[in-house]
Design a protein around this motif. Sequence first.
Motif, PDB file in Angstrom:
ATOM      1  N   THR A 109       0.795  -1.219   0.000  1.00 47.88           N
ATOM      2  CA  THR A 109       0.000   0.000   0.000  1.00 47.88           C
ATOM      3  C   THR A 109       0.835   1.280   0.000  1.00 47.88           C
ATOM      4  O   THR A 109       0.285   2.359  -0.202  1.00 47.88           O
ATOM      5  N   GLU A 110       2.143   1.161   0.232  1.00 43.99           N
ATOM      6  CA  GLU A 110       3.050   2.323   0.157  1.00 43.99           C
ATOM      7  C   GLU A 110       4.407   1.829  -0.308  1.00 43.99           C
ATOM      8  O   GLU A 110       4.874   0.780   0.134  1.00 43.99           O
ATOM      9  N   GLY A 111       5.037   2.598  -1.172  1.00 44.36           N
ATOM     10  CA  GLY A 111       6.402   2.297  -1.587  1.00 44.36           C
ATOM     11  C   GLY A 111       6.494   1.201  -2.626  1.00 44.36           C
ATOM     12  O   GLY A 111       5.499   0.664  -3.107  1.00 44.36           O
ATOM     13  N   THR A 112       7.739   0.864  -2.959  1.00 41.34           N
ATOM     14  CA  THR A 112       8.039  -0.206  -3.910  1.00 41.34           C
ATOM     15  C   THR A 112       7.964  -1.538  -3.176  1.00 41.34           C
ATOM     16  O   THR A 112       8.557  -1.679  -2.102  1.00 41.34           O
ATOM     17  N   PRO A 113       7.245  -2.530  -3.734  1.00 43.70           N
ATOM     18  CA  PRO A 113       7.141  -3.818  -3.041  1.00 43.70           C
ATOM     19  C   PRO A 113       8.493  -4.354  -2.573  1.00 43.70           C
ATOM     20  O   PRO A 113       9.468  -4.334  -3.321  1.00 43.70           O
ATOM     21  N   ALA A 114       8.518  -4.768  -1.309  1.00 39.78           N
ATOM     22  CA  ALA A 114       9.668  -5.404  -0.658  1.00 39.78           C
ATOM     23  C   ALA A 114      10.852  -4.472  -0.404  1.00 39.78           C
ATOM     24  O   ALA A 114      11.877  -4.913   0.084  1.00 39.78           O
ATOM     25  N   ALA A 115      10.722  -3.188  -0.708  1.00 34.28           N
ATOM     26  CA  ALA A 115      11.819  -2.245  -0.469  1.00 34.28           C
ATOM     27  C   ALA A 115      11.753  -1.706   0.963  1.00 34.28           C
ATOM     28  O   ALA A 115      10.675  -1.609   1.557  1.00 34.28           O
ATOM     29  N   VAL A 144       8.457  -2.669   6.009  1.00 34.20           N
ATOM     30  CA  VAL A 144       9.711  -3.376   5.748  1.00 34.20           C
ATOM     31  C   VAL A 144      10.834  -2.625   6.465  1.00 34.20           C
ATOM     32  O   VAL A 144      11.039  -1.431   6.230  1.00 34.20           O
ATOM     33  N   VAL A 145      11.533  -3.333   7.350  1.00 34.87           N
ATOM     34  CA  VAL A 145      12.608  -2.726   8.132  1.00 34.87           C
ATOM     35  C   VAL A 145      13.988  -3.247   7.739  1.00 34.87           C
ATOM     36  O   VAL A 145      15.005  -2.706   8.191  1.00 34.87           O
ATOM     37  N   ALA A 146      14.048  -4.284   6.911  1.00 31.11           N
ATOM     38  CA  ALA A 146      15.308  -4.776   6.343  1.00 31.11           C
ATOM     39  C   ALA A 146      14.982  -5.508   5.053  1.00 31.11           C
ATOM     40  O   ALA A 146      14.068  -6.336   5.012  1.00 31.11           O
ATOM     41  N   ALA A 177      18.675  -8.262  -0.221  1.00 28.17           N
ATOM     42  CA  ALA A 177      18.691  -9.436  -1.092  1.00 28.17           C
ATOM     43  C   ALA A 177      20.116  -9.933  -1.250  1.00 28.17           C
ATOM     44  O   ALA A 177      21.026  -9.118  -1.392  1.00 28.17           O
ATOM     45  N   PRO A 178      20.329 -11.229  -1.243  1.00 23.26           N
ATOM     46  CA  PRO A 178      19.369 -12.302  -0.974  1.00 23.26           C
ATOM     47  C   PRO A 178      19.460 -12.867   0.442  1.00 23.26           C
ATOM     48  O   PRO A 178      19.177 -14.036   0.668  1.00 23.26           O
ATOM     49  N   ARG A 179      19.811 -12.031   1.435  1.00 24.24           N
ATOM     50  CA  ARG A 179      20.104 -12.563   2.768  1.00 24.24           C
ATOM     51  C   ARG A 179      19.039 -12.340   3.828  1.00 24.24           C
ATOM     52  O   ARG A 179      18.808 -13.211   4.658  1.00 24.24           O
ATOM     53  N   VAL A 180      18.428 -11.150   3.863  1.00 25.91           N
ATOM     54  CA  VAL A 180      17.547 -10.790   4.975  1.00 25.91           C
ATOM     55  C   VAL A 180      16.326 -10.037   4.458  1.00 25.91           C
ATOM     56  O   VAL A 180      16.466  -9.092   3.669  1.00 25.91           O
ATOM     57  N   PHE A 181      15.164 -10.447   4.947  1.00 28.63           N
ATOM     58  CA  PHE A 181      13.942  -9.696   4.689  1.00 28.63           C
ATOM     59  C   PHE A 181      13.154  -9.656   5.995  1.00 28.63           C
ATOM     60  O   PHE A 181      12.829 -10.691   6.564  1.00 28.63           O
ATOM     61  N   SER A 182      12.877  -8.432   6.502  1.00 26.98           N
ATOM     62  CA  SER A 182      12.197  -8.267   7.792  1.00 26.98           C
ATOM     63  C   SER A 182      11.131  -7.189   7.695  1.00 26.98           C
ATOM     64  O   SER A 182      11.302  -6.199   6.992  1.00 26.98           O
ATOM     65  N   TRP A 183      10.058  -7.400   8.451  1.00 30.09           N
ATOM     66  CA  TRP A 183       9.006  -6.394   8.527  1.00 30.09           C
ATOM     67  C   TRP A 183       8.518  -6.284   9.961  1.00 30.09           C
ATOM     68  O   TRP A 183       8.532  -7.244  10.715  1.00 30.09           O
ATOM     69  N   ALA A 184       8.125  -5.055  10.326  1.00 29.95           N
ATOM     70  CA  ALA A 184       7.645  -4.769  11.682  1.00 29.95           C
ATOM     71  C   ALA A 184       6.161  -4.435  11.619  1.00 29.95           C
ATOM     72  O   ALA A 184       5.703  -3.770  10.687  1.00 29.95           O
ATOM     73  N   MET A 185       5.446  -4.877  12.636  1.00 33.52           N
ATOM     74  CA  MET A 185       4.037  -4.519  12.747  1.00 33.52           C
ATOM     75  C   MET A 185       3.954  -3.051  13.127  1.00 33.52           C
ATOM     76  O   MET A 185       4.703  -2.583  13.982  1.00 33.52           O
TER      77      MET A 185
END
Length: 176
Positions: free
Chosen positions: A45-51, A83-85, A88-96
């Motif tokens: 809903t905001e920004g570039t997906p997964a960025a 998305v807080v981290a 690619a291709p090591r870490v993908f993190s998101w915060a509530m």
Amino acid sequence: MTSETVFDISVGTRVPAAPDTVFAYVSDLTRSGEWSPECLGGEWTEGTPAALGSVFTARNHRAADVVSWAPVVRGEWATQCEVVASEAPRVFSWAMRDSSGRAQESVWSFLIEAAAGGSVLTHAFRMSDLTEGMREILAKLSGDEKQQFLSDWSGKLEGDMRRSIARIKAVLESTS
């Protein structure tokens, strides 16, 4: 103010796919309904997906029998995640996010390491400092109930994460 870790859970497995393939799959949160026992999917809903900094609005569903004695949300609801981290291709993190749109210290992650024959995928969850929702739940419980809830909820989270990572592995196996 010092942080107290409320939850720190991780589960891992080997998957027969290269780290970039694994990262591409797990960072596409629109597909989370394929693996998550609770998230049905959603949309960016905001920004570039997964960025880094992008926002995903998730649709969720929780059955009545999940830690049935506790005062948690049941049925369907939506959450916003930031998305807080995204490395690619090591870490993908998101915060509530909280109700005012700020990222909370409630972070879900996928960590990916190259390994013989593919990758090691770790799914992790860490909550330091209680989120808005956790504060509301715990405020309704007595001291003993609070401890029981944190124990039961930890078990629920770990079970959900194990199911998620098994489903991710199955998808990646079927496409490798």
